[in-house]
Design a protein around this motif. Structure first.
Motif, PDB file in Angstrom:
ATOM      1  N   LEU A   1       0.822  -1.208   0.000  1.00  0.00           N
ATOM      2  CA  LEU A   1       0.000   0.000   0.000  1.00  0.00           C
ATOM      3  C   LEU A   1       0.859   1.262   0.000  1.00  0.00           C
ATOM      4  O   LEU A   1       0.627   2.197  -0.783  1.00  0.00           O
ATOM      5  CB  LEU A   1      -0.930  -0.014   1.222  1.00  0.00           C
ATOM      6  CG  LEU A   1      -1.803   1.222   1.431  1.00  0.00           C
ATOM      7  CD1 LEU A   1      -2.750   1.419   0.254  1.00  0.00           C
ATOM      8  CD2 LEU A   1      -2.568   1.118   2.742  1.00  0.00           C
ATOM      9  N   LEU A   2       1.859   1.304   0.873  1.00  0.00           N
ATOM     10  CA  LEU A   2       2.697   2.501   0.976  1.00  0.00           C
ATOM     11  C   LEU A   2       3.568   2.690  -0.267  1.00  0.00           C
ATOM     12  O   LEU A   2       3.807   3.825  -0.700  1.00  0.00           O
ATOM     13  CB  LEU A   2       3.569   2.418   2.234  1.00  0.00           C
ATOM     14  CG  LEU A   2       2.797   2.484   3.563  1.00  0.00           C
ATOM     15  CD1 LEU A   2       3.732   2.278   4.745  1.00  0.00           C
ATOM     16  CD2 LEU A   2       2.060   3.809   3.697  1.00  0.00           C
ATOM     17  N   ARG A   3       4.047   1.625  -0.837  1.00  0.00           N
ATOM     18  CA  ARG A   3       4.844   1.760  -2.048  1.00  0.00           C
ATOM     19  C   ARG A   3       3.995   2.246  -3.215  1.00  0.00           C
ATOM     20  O   ARG A   3       4.487   2.948  -4.096  1.00  0.00           O
ATOM     21  CB  ARG A   3       5.505   0.426  -2.372  1.00  0.00           C
ATOM     22  CG  ARG A   3       6.694   0.131  -1.458  1.00  0.00           C
ATOM     23  CD  ARG A   3       7.200  -1.278  -1.624  1.00  0.00           C
ATOM     24  NE  ARG A   3       8.333  -1.518  -0.731  1.00  0.00           N
ATOM     25  CZ  ARG A   3       8.816  -2.726  -0.434  1.00  0.00           C
ATOM     26  NH1 ARG A   3       8.237  -3.805  -0.974  1.00  0.00           N
ATOM     27  NH2 ARG A   3       9.836  -2.860   0.386  1.00  0.00           N
ATOM     28  N   SER A   4       2.721   1.852  -3.224  1.00  0.00           N
ATOM     29  CA  SER A   4       1.842   2.379  -4.274  1.00  0.00           C
ATOM     30  C   SER A   4       1.586   3.869  -4.097  1.00  0.00           C
ATOM     31  O   SER A   4       1.194   4.546  -5.051  1.00  0.00           O
ATOM     32  CB  SER A   4       0.516   1.614  -4.273  1.00  0.00           C
ATOM     33  OG  SER A   4      -0.216   1.867  -3.077  1.00  0.00           O
ATOM     34  N   LEU A   5       1.823   4.394  -2.886  1.00  0.00           N
ATOM     35  CA  LEU A   5       1.658   5.820  -2.623  1.00  0.00           C
ATOM     36  C   LEU A   5       2.952   6.607  -2.841  1.00  0.00           C
ATOM     37  O   LEU A   5       2.993   7.809  -2.571  1.00  0.00           O
ATOM     38  CB  LEU A   5       1.169   6.026  -1.190  1.00  0.00           C
ATOM     39  CG  LEU A   5      -0.228   5.445  -0.876  1.00  0.00           C
ATOM     40  CD1 LEU A   5      -0.556   5.628   0.598  1.00  0.00           C
ATOM     41  CD2 LEU A   5      -1.297   6.092  -1.749  1.00  0.00           C
ATOM     42  N   GLY A   6       4.002   5.939  -3.261  1.00  0.00           N
ATOM     43  CA  GLY A   6       5.245   6.630  -3.580  1.00  0.00           C
ATOM     44  C   GLY A   6       6.372   6.405  -2.618  1.00  0.00           C
ATOM     45  O   GLY A   6       7.486   6.926  -2.826  1.00  0.00           O
ATOM     46  N   PHE A   7       6.183   5.641  -1.549  1.00  0.00           N
ATOM     47  CA  PHE A   7       7.263   5.368  -0.598  1.00  0.00           C
ATOM     48  C   PHE A   7       8.200   4.310  -1.194  1.00  0.00           C
ATOM     49  O   PHE A   7       7.746   3.271  -1.668  1.00  0.00           O
ATOM     50  CB  PHE A   7       6.696   4.893   0.744  1.00  0.00           C
ATOM     51  CG  PHE A   7       6.006   5.964   1.529  1.00  0.00           C
ATOM     52  CD1 PHE A   7       6.722   6.743   2.435  1.00  0.00           C
ATOM     53  CD2 PHE A   7       4.655   6.227   1.354  1.00  0.00           C
ATOM     54  CE1 PHE A   7       6.090   7.743   3.162  1.00  0.00           C
ATOM     55  CE2 PHE A   7       4.025   7.216   2.070  1.00  0.00           C
ATOM     56  CZ  PHE A   7       4.738   7.984   2.986  1.00  0.00           C
ATOM     57  N   GLU A   8       9.471   4.592  -1.114  1.00  0.00           N
ATOM     58  CA  GLU A   8      10.471   3.684  -1.665  1.00  0.00           C
ATOM     59  C   GLU A   8      10.984   2.693  -0.626  1.00  0.00           C
ATOM     60  O   GLU A   8      11.315   1.554  -0.958  1.00  0.00           O
ATOM     61  CB  GLU A   8      11.644   4.489  -2.244  1.00  0.00           C
ATOM     62  CG  GLU A   8      11.235   5.429  -3.367  1.00  0.00           C
ATOM     63  CD  GLU A   8      12.392   6.277  -3.845  1.00  0.00           C
ATOM     64  OE1 GLU A   8      13.501   6.130  -3.265  1.00  0.00           O
ATOM     65  OE2 GLU A   8      12.216   7.078  -4.790  1.00  0.00           O
ATOM     66  N   ARG A   9      11.082   3.132   0.605  1.00  0.00           N
ATOM     67  CA  ARG A   9      11.572   2.284   1.693  1.00  0.00           C
ATOM     68  C   ARG A   9      10.518   2.220   2.796  1.00  0.00           C
ATOM     69  O   ARG A   9      10.109   3.255   3.334  1.00  0.00           O
ATOM     70  CB  ARG A   9      12.903   2.829   2.241  1.00  0.00           C
ATOM     71  CG  ARG A   9      14.041   2.808   1.233  1.00  0.00           C
ATOM     72  CD  ARG A   9      15.322   3.401   1.813  1.00  0.00           C
ATOM     73  NE  ARG A   9      15.116   4.808   2.212  1.00  0.00           N
ATOM     74  CZ  ARG A   9      15.202   5.824   1.369  1.00  0.00           C
ATOM     75  NH1 ARG A   9      15.470   5.620   0.091  1.00  0.00           N
ATOM     76  NH2 ARG A   9      15.021   7.067   1.796  1.00  0.00           N
ATOM     77  N   VAL A  10      10.102   1.007   3.111  1.00  0.00           N
ATOM     78  CA  VAL A  10       9.077   0.799   4.137  1.00  0.00           C
ATOM     79  C   VAL A  10       9.584  -0.260   5.106  1.00  0.00           C
ATOM     80  O   VAL A  10       9.931  -1.385   4.693  1.00  0.00           O
ATOM     81  CB  VAL A  10       7.739   0.356   3.525  1.00  0.00           C
ATOM     82  CG1 VAL A  10       6.702   0.132   4.626  1.00  0.00           C
ATOM     83  CG2 VAL A  10       7.240   1.377   2.517  1.00  0.00           C
ATOM     84  N   ARG A  11       9.626   0.114   6.371  1.00  0.00           N
ATOM     85  CA  ARG A  11      10.091  -0.827   7.408  1.00  0.00           C
ATOM     86  C   ARG A  11       8.980  -0.976   8.450  1.00  0.00           C
ATOM     87  O   ARG A  11       8.491   0.020   8.999  1.00  0.00           O
ATOM     88  CB  ARG A  11      11.364  -0.302   8.080  1.00  0.00           C
ATOM     89  CG  ARG A  11      11.945  -1.224   9.157  1.00  0.00           C
ATOM     90  CD  ARG A  11      13.325  -0.768   9.566  1.00  0.00           C
ATOM     91  NE  ARG A  11      13.846  -1.580  10.651  1.00  0.00           N
ATOM     92  CZ  ARG A  11      13.764  -1.245  11.940  1.00  0.00           C
ATOM     93  NH1 ARG A  11      13.200  -0.067  12.292  1.00  0.00           N
ATOM     94  NH2 ARG A  11      14.262  -2.025  12.879  1.00  0.00           N
ATOM     95  N   ILE A  12       8.601  -2.215   8.708  1.00  0.00           N
ATOM     96  CA  ILE A  12       7.499  -2.504   9.636  1.00  0.00           C
ATOM     97  C   ILE A  12       7.990  -3.490  10.680  1.00  0.00           C
ATOM     98  O   ILE A  12       8.539  -4.538  10.354  1.00  0.00           O
ATOM     99  CB  ILE A  12       6.282  -3.079   8.877  1.00  0.00           C
ATOM    100  CG1 ILE A  12       5.770  -2.054   7.841  1.00  0.00           C
ATOM    101  CG2 ILE A  12       5.167  -3.431   9.852  1.00  0.00           C
ATOM    102  CD1 ILE A  12       4.659  -2.575   6.983  1.00  0.00           C
ATOM    103  N   THR A  13       7.788  -3.134  11.937  1.00  0.00           N
ATOM    104  CA  THR A  13       8.150  -4.008  13.051  1.00  0.00           C
ATOM    105  C   THR A  13       6.928  -4.227  13.927  1.00  0.00           C
ATOM    106  O   THR A  13       5.978  -3.433  13.919  1.00  0.00           O
ATOM    107  CB  THR A  13       9.285  -3.390  13.892  1.00  0.00           C
ATOM    108  OG1 THR A  13       8.843  -2.127  14.428  1.00  0.00           O
ATOM    109  CG2 THR A  13      10.530  -3.185  13.051  1.00  0.00           C
ATOM    110  N   PHE A  14       6.976  -5.316  14.697  1.00  0.00           N
ATOM    111  CA  PHE A  14       5.878  -5.643  15.618  1.00  0.00           C
ATOM    112  C   PHE A  14       6.418  -5.702  17.039  1.00  0.00           C
ATOM    113  O   PHE A  14       7.486  -6.248  17.288  1.00  0.00           O
ATOM    114  CB  PHE A  14       5.250  -6.998  15.238  1.00  0.00           C
ATOM    115  CG  PHE A  14       4.528  -6.957  13.916  1.00  0.00           C
ATOM    116  CD1 PHE A  14       3.181  -6.670  13.859  1.00  0.00           C
ATOM    117  CD2 PHE A  14       5.204  -7.234  12.731  1.00  0.00           C
ATOM    118  CE1 PHE A  14       2.518  -6.638  12.647  1.00  0.00           C
ATOM    119  CE2 PHE A  14       4.556  -7.219  11.519  1.00  0.00           C
ATOM    120  CZ  PHE A  14       3.202  -6.911  11.481  1.00  0.00           C
ATOM    121  N   GLY A  15       5.639  -5.178  17.953  1.00  0.00           N
ATOM    122  CA  GLY A  15       6.034  -5.189  19.356  1.00  0.00           C
ATOM    123  C   GLY A  15       4.974  -4.547  20.206  1.00  0.00           C
ATOM    124  O   GLY A  15       4.113  -3.798  19.736  1.00  0.00           O
ATOM    125  N   GLY A  16       5.008  -4.833  21.499  1.00  0.00           N
ATOM    126  CA  GLY A  16       4.031  -4.241  22.411  1.00  0.00           C
ATOM    127  C   GLY A  16       2.768  -5.043  22.467  1.00  0.00           C
ATOM    128  O   GLY A  16       2.563  -6.018  21.787  1.00  0.00           O
TER     129      GLY A  16
END
Length: 220
Positions: free
Chosen positions: A205-220
């Protein structure tokens, strides 16, 4: 020379004959229905089902901010036995073999994200997201795919069923099936699959909006 004494023949009451004839006629009719010899009688003695339920009422509406990322199908065989002290199983006791099938969803709650959980650089080409770990939803038992294989009841239990109407007779095994399905879902990799699917969805989704680098982490 003695003449034998004839005893009077016992007469069968008329109502007994009528009752016997009625029983014979009914037996023939129902036998014809079961053997399809008299198919027209099925409509005459058939049962009719009517739904007299009232309209469903909307009690509340809740906004959902979670992403259902994975769903698992489970099946468990429940063997539930109830015994009574000092009485044999043939007199008092029950045993039910039940096959329970159900589903469990794994989701990521996106509604509780704080301002620091989403970071975007100034040129909007890089994004870092911190999401909560995936959770398991409430197991849903599929009654269409769940069924009782066998039911064994003692004499007293069978007699009790004749004088009582218990619509929740399978409630105990159903609750036990739901608990086992929940335990199986906790031991599976369902939450890990949900996090992987959520990461893939947000990155796309974010890359389709123009973001080139997307980092996703899980925690909490």
């Amino acid at each position: 020379m003695t003449t034998p004494v004839k005893r009077p023949t016992a007469r069968v009451p008329g109502w007994v004959k009528a009752l016997g004839a009625t029983v014979v006629v009914l037996a023939v009719l129902f036998a014809g229905i079961q053997l399809s010899v008299l198919p027209g009688l099925k409509d005459l003695f058939g049962t009719e089902t009517r739904d007299r339920s009232g309209p469903a009422l909307l009690e509340s509406i809740q906004d959902i901010s979670r992403y259902d990322a994975a769903s698992g199908n489970f099946q468990v065989v429940v063997d539930l036995e109830k015994d009574t002290k000092f009485l044999p199983d043939a007199v008092r006791g029950s045993r039910t073999l039940y096959v329970g099938a159900g589903t469990v969803d794994a989701y990521v709650d996106l509604g509780g994200l704080k301002e620091g959980d989403v970071r975007v650089d100034e040129d909007r080409t890089s994004a870092v997201l911190r999401l909560p770990h995936a959770r398991l939803g409430t197991p849903a038992l599929d009654v269409d795919r769940s069924y009782a294989v066998s039911k064994q009841r003692g004499l007293l239990d069978r007699l009790g069923d004749l004088f009582s109407d218990n619509p929740n007779s399978e409630q105990a095994v159903q609750k036990l099936a739901v608990r086992h399905i929940r335990e199986a879902a906790e031991e599976s990799e369902l939450t890990a699959r949900a996090e992987a699917n959520t990461r893939e969805m947000l990155q796309g989704l974010l890359r389709s909006l123009g973001f080139e680098r997307v980092r996703i982490t899980f925690g909490g």
